[in-house]
Design an enzyme around this catalytic site. Structure first.
Site, PDB file in Angstrom:
ATOM      1  N   ASN A   9       0.752  -1.335   0.034  1.00  0.00           N
ATOM      2  CA  ASN A   9       0.147  -0.049  -0.063  1.00  0.00           C
ATOM      3  C   ASN A   9       0.906   1.339   0.021  1.00  0.00           C
ATOM      4  O   ASN A   9       1.409   1.419   1.080  1.00  0.00           O
ATOM      5  CB  ASN A   9      -1.061   0.139   1.321  1.00  0.00           C
ATOM      6  CG  ASN A   9      -1.679   1.205   1.507  1.00  0.00           C
ATOM      7  OD1 ASN A   9      -1.795   2.272   0.345  1.00  0.00           O
ATOM      8  ND2 ASN A   9      -2.510   1.426   2.616  1.00  0.00           N
ATOM      9  N   TRP A  10       0.951   1.942  -1.096  1.00  0.00           N
ATOM     10  CA  TRP A  10       1.897   3.208  -1.280  1.00  0.00           C
ATOM     11  C   TRP A  10       1.417   4.348  -0.463  1.00  0.00           C
ATOM     12  O   TRP A  10       1.974   5.241  -0.675  1.00  0.00           O
ATOM     13  CB  TRP A  10       2.356   3.341  -2.737  1.00  0.00           C
ATOM     14  CG  TRP A  10       3.410   2.288  -3.336  1.00  0.00           C
ATOM     15  CD1 TRP A  10       3.729   1.226  -2.648  1.00  0.00           C
ATOM     16  CD2 TRP A  10       3.905   2.179  -4.502  1.00  0.00           C
ATOM     17  NE1 TRP A  10       4.732   0.541  -3.378  1.00  0.00           N
ATOM     18  CE2 TRP A  10       4.726   0.889  -4.634  1.00  0.00           C
ATOM     19  CE3 TRP A  10       3.848   2.586  -5.730  1.00  0.00           C
ATOM     20  CZ2 TRP A  10       5.547   0.557  -5.661  1.00  0.00           C
ATOM     21  CZ3 TRP A  10       4.605   2.268  -6.876  1.00  0.00           C
ATOM     22  CH2 TRP A  10       5.444   1.134  -6.689  1.00  0.00           C
ATOM     23  N   LYS A  11       0.072   4.239  -0.403  1.00  0.00           N
ATOM     24  CA  LYS A  11      -0.509   5.369   0.102  1.00  0.00           C
ATOM     25  C   LYS A  11      -0.208   6.756  -0.868  1.00  0.00           C
ATOM     26  O   LYS A  11      -0.151   6.362  -2.034  1.00  0.00           O
ATOM     27  CB  LYS A  11      -0.066   5.442   1.667  1.00  0.00           C
ATOM     28  CG  LYS A  11      -0.335   4.622   2.612  1.00  0.00           C
ATOM     29  CD  LYS A  11      -0.026   4.740   4.000  1.00  0.00           C
ATOM     30  CE  LYS A  11      -0.366   3.131   4.791  1.00  0.00           C
ATOM     31  NZ  LYS A  11      -0.086   3.608   6.112  1.00  0.00           N
ATOM     32  N   HIS A  96      -9.548   1.696   4.642  1.00  0.00           N
ATOM     33  CA  HIS A  96      -8.184   1.747   5.596  1.00  0.00           C
ATOM     34  C   HIS A  96      -8.524   2.655   6.521  1.00  0.00           C
ATOM     35  O   HIS A  96      -9.377   3.604   6.794  1.00  0.00           O
ATOM     36  CB  HIS A  96      -7.145   2.377   4.548  1.00  0.00           C
ATOM     37  CG  HIS A  96      -6.047   2.283   5.146  1.00  0.00           C
ATOM     38  ND1 HIS A  96      -5.553   3.295   5.848  1.00  0.00           N
ATOM     39  CD2 HIS A  96      -4.997   1.482   4.968  1.00  0.00           C
ATOM     40  CE1 HIS A  96      -4.146   3.028   6.415  1.00  0.00           C
ATOM     41  NE2 HIS A  96      -3.973   1.853   5.979  1.00  0.00           N
ATOM     42  N   GLU A  98      -7.045   5.066   7.741  1.00  0.00           N
ATOM     43  CA  GLU A  98      -6.719   6.278   7.304  1.00  0.00           C
ATOM     44  C   GLU A  98      -7.890   6.910   6.705  1.00  0.00           C
ATOM     45  O   GLU A  98      -8.219   8.366   6.803  1.00  0.00           O
ATOM     46  CB  GLU A  98      -5.656   6.748   6.493  1.00  0.00           C
ATOM     47  CG  GLU A  98      -4.333   6.332   7.470  1.00  0.00           C
ATOM     48  CD  GLU A  98      -3.103   5.653   6.622  1.00  0.00           C
ATOM     49  OE1 GLU A  98      -3.268   5.727   5.440  1.00  0.00           O
ATOM     50  OE2 GLU A  98      -2.088   5.095   7.269  1.00  0.00           O
ATOM     51  N   GLU A 168      -5.808  -4.540  10.593  1.00  0.00           N
ATOM     52  CA  GLU A 168      -4.423  -3.603  11.008  1.00  0.00           C
ATOM     53  C   GLU A 168      -4.817  -2.872  12.055  1.00  0.00           C
ATOM     54  O   GLU A 168      -5.646  -1.840  11.953  1.00  0.00           O
ATOM     55  CB  GLU A 168      -4.408  -2.625   9.720  1.00  0.00           C
ATOM     56  CG  GLU A 168      -4.201  -3.264   8.374  1.00  0.00           C
ATOM     57  CD  GLU A 168      -3.690  -2.210   7.361  1.00  0.00           C
ATOM     58  OE1 GLU A 168      -2.805  -2.360   6.738  1.00  0.00           O
ATOM     59  OE2 GLU A 168      -4.325  -1.210   6.971  1.00  0.00           O
ATOM     60  N   GLY A 174       2.519   2.309  10.690  1.00  0.00           N
ATOM     61  CA  GLY A 174       3.462   3.358  10.453  1.00  0.00           C
ATOM     62  C   GLY A 174       4.322   3.792  11.732  1.00  0.00           C
ATOM     63  O   GLY A 174       4.770   4.804  11.715  1.00  0.00           O
ATOM     64  N   SER A 214       3.311  -1.891  10.214  1.00  0.00           N
ATOM     65  CA  SER A 214       4.890  -2.083  10.378  1.00  0.00           C
ATOM     66  C   SER A 214       5.173  -3.375  10.072  1.00  0.00           C
ATOM     67  O   SER A 214       6.105  -4.074  10.778  1.00  0.00           O
ATOM     68  CB  SER A 214       5.106  -1.549  11.986  1.00  0.00           C
ATOM     69  OG  SER A 214       4.665  -0.483  12.095  1.00  0.00           O
ATOM     70  N   GLY A 235       2.808  -1.010   4.164  1.00  0.00           N
ATOM     71  CA  GLY A 235       2.896   0.393   3.905  1.00  0.00           C
ATOM     72  C   GLY A 235       4.193   0.807   3.535  1.00  0.00           C
ATOM     73  O   GLY A 235       4.935   0.598   2.633  1.00  0.00           O
ATOM     74  N   GLY A 236       5.232   1.112   4.627  1.00  0.00           N
ATOM     75  CA  GLY A 236       6.299   1.587   4.637  1.00  0.00           C
ATOM     76  C   GLY A 236       7.444   0.813   3.658  1.00  0.00           C
ATOM     77  O   GLY A 236       8.215   1.266   3.046  1.00  0.00           O
TER      78      GLY A 236
END
Ligand code: PGA
Length: 256
Positions: A9-11, A96, A98, A168, A174, A214, A235-236
Site C-alpha cells: 500500500n503505497w498510500k 483503510h 486512514e 490492521e 506506520g 509495520s 505500507g512503509g
C-alpha cells in the site's frame, strides 16, 4: 490451501515518475523467477497506469487504494470500479483506517463499496482494526467485530474466495510497533470465526486474512507463519523494492 497475498500500500507516495522506477525495479528483481503466492501493489490513482505497464510481463498485480459506489456521473473527485477495470486492476483497498479517520468513512459506506467491487469482479481488501485506546481497554474484538459484521451482513458468502480482510491495528500502522505474532493470530482466528458464524465454516476457510501494521523483513516470518495469517498489507516497507522483495521471498519459504 490459501495462497499468501503480499500487498503493498503505497498510500499518498510515489507519483508517476517515482512509481514507474519502483515498479520496474520490483519486476526486474523477480524477472524469470517463480512466485507461487500472490504479489500486489496499490499505488495512488495517478500512478496506476504506469505501474500496470511496468508489471505487464510479470506476475505482479495492481490494485487501487479506494473506489466509489457509482459507475459515472457528477461525483467530482471520485473513481469508479469500471475505470479501475479498464486499467486491469485486480484489487481495491477499502476502509483503510486512514480513510475511516481522516475522511469519516462509515461502516455502511465501506460495506457499499465492498458490495460494488465484488459485483464488478474487483477483489476488495477490507481493512479493520482497533485504535490504541481501544486495545488498552481490551475492546479490540468488539471494535473489529462491529466493523466486520457491517460488511458480512451485506455480502453473499459465494464471494468468499474473492473477499480479503486486512487486520490492521491502528496503533501498529506506520509506528514501527507491530502486533506480536500471538496478538495477530488471536485476532485473525477471531475474524475467521466471525466469518464462519455469519457465513459458514467452509466460506471462512476460503477468505484470506492479511496482517498490516509495520510489517517488514525482520518480522515477516513470525507473522506470516501464523496459522490464520494469509499475507500482509505493507505500507512503509513496500516503498523500497528490496524490502518488499525480501518479504515476498519470506512468503515463499513459509509453507502452510
Ligand atoms: P505500515 O502501513 O506498514 O507503514 O505500518 C500499513 C498500512 O497502513 O496498510
Amino acid at each position: 490451501m490459501r495462497k499468501l497475498l503480499i500487498a503493498g500500500n503505497w498510500k499518498m507516495n510515489a507519483g508517476p515518475t517515482e512509481a514507474k522506477v519502483l515498479a520496474d525495479e520490483m519486476a526486474e528483481m523477480w524477472k524469470s523467477k517463480d512466485f507461487n503466492n500472490e504479489a500486489l501493489i496499490c499505488p495512488p490513482y495517478v500512478s496506476l497506469p504506469f505501474v500496470v505497464k511496468s508489471f505487464r510481463d510479470s506476475f505482479f498485480k495492481t490494485g487501487a487504494q479506494n473506489v466509489y459506489t457509482e459507475d459515472n456521473g457528477a461525483f467530482t473527485g471520485e473513481i469508479s470500479t469500471s475505470m479501475l477495470k479498464e486499467l486491469t486492476c485486480d484489487y481495491v483497498i477499502i476502509g483503510h483506517s486512514e480513510r475511516r479517520e481522516y475522511f469519516q468513512e462509515s461502516d455502511e459506506f465501506i460495506a457499499s463499496k465492498v458490495v460494488k467491487s465484488l459485483n464488478e469482479s474487483i477483489r476488495p481488501i477490507l481493512c479493520v482494526g482497533e485504535k490504541l485506546e481501544e486495545r488498552k481497554a481490551n475492546d479490540q474484538k468488539t471494535v473489529v467485530g462491529t466493523q466486520l459484521k457491517a460488511v458480512l451482513s451485506q455480502v453473499d458468502e459465494k464471494h468468499a474466495e474473492d473477499f480479503v480482510v486486512a487486520y490492521e491495528p491502528v496503533w501498529a500502522i506506520g509506528t514501527g510497533e507491530t502486533a506480536s505474532p500471538e496478538q495477530a493470530q488471536e485476532m485473525h482466528a477471531f475474524i475467521r470465526s466471525l466469518i464462519a458464524e455469519n457465513w459458514s465454516p467452509d466460506a471462512a476457510d476460503k477468505v484470506r486474512i492479511l496482517y498490516g501494521g509495520s510489517m517488514k523483513p525482520a518480522n515477516a516470518e513470525e507473522l506470516l507463519s501464523q496459522k490464520d495469517v494469509d499475507g500482509g498489507l505493507i505500507g512503509g516497507a513496500s516503498l523500497k523494492a528490496g524490502s518488499f522483495s525480501e518479504i515476498m521471498a519470506i512468503a515463499e519459504q513459509t509453507t502452510k
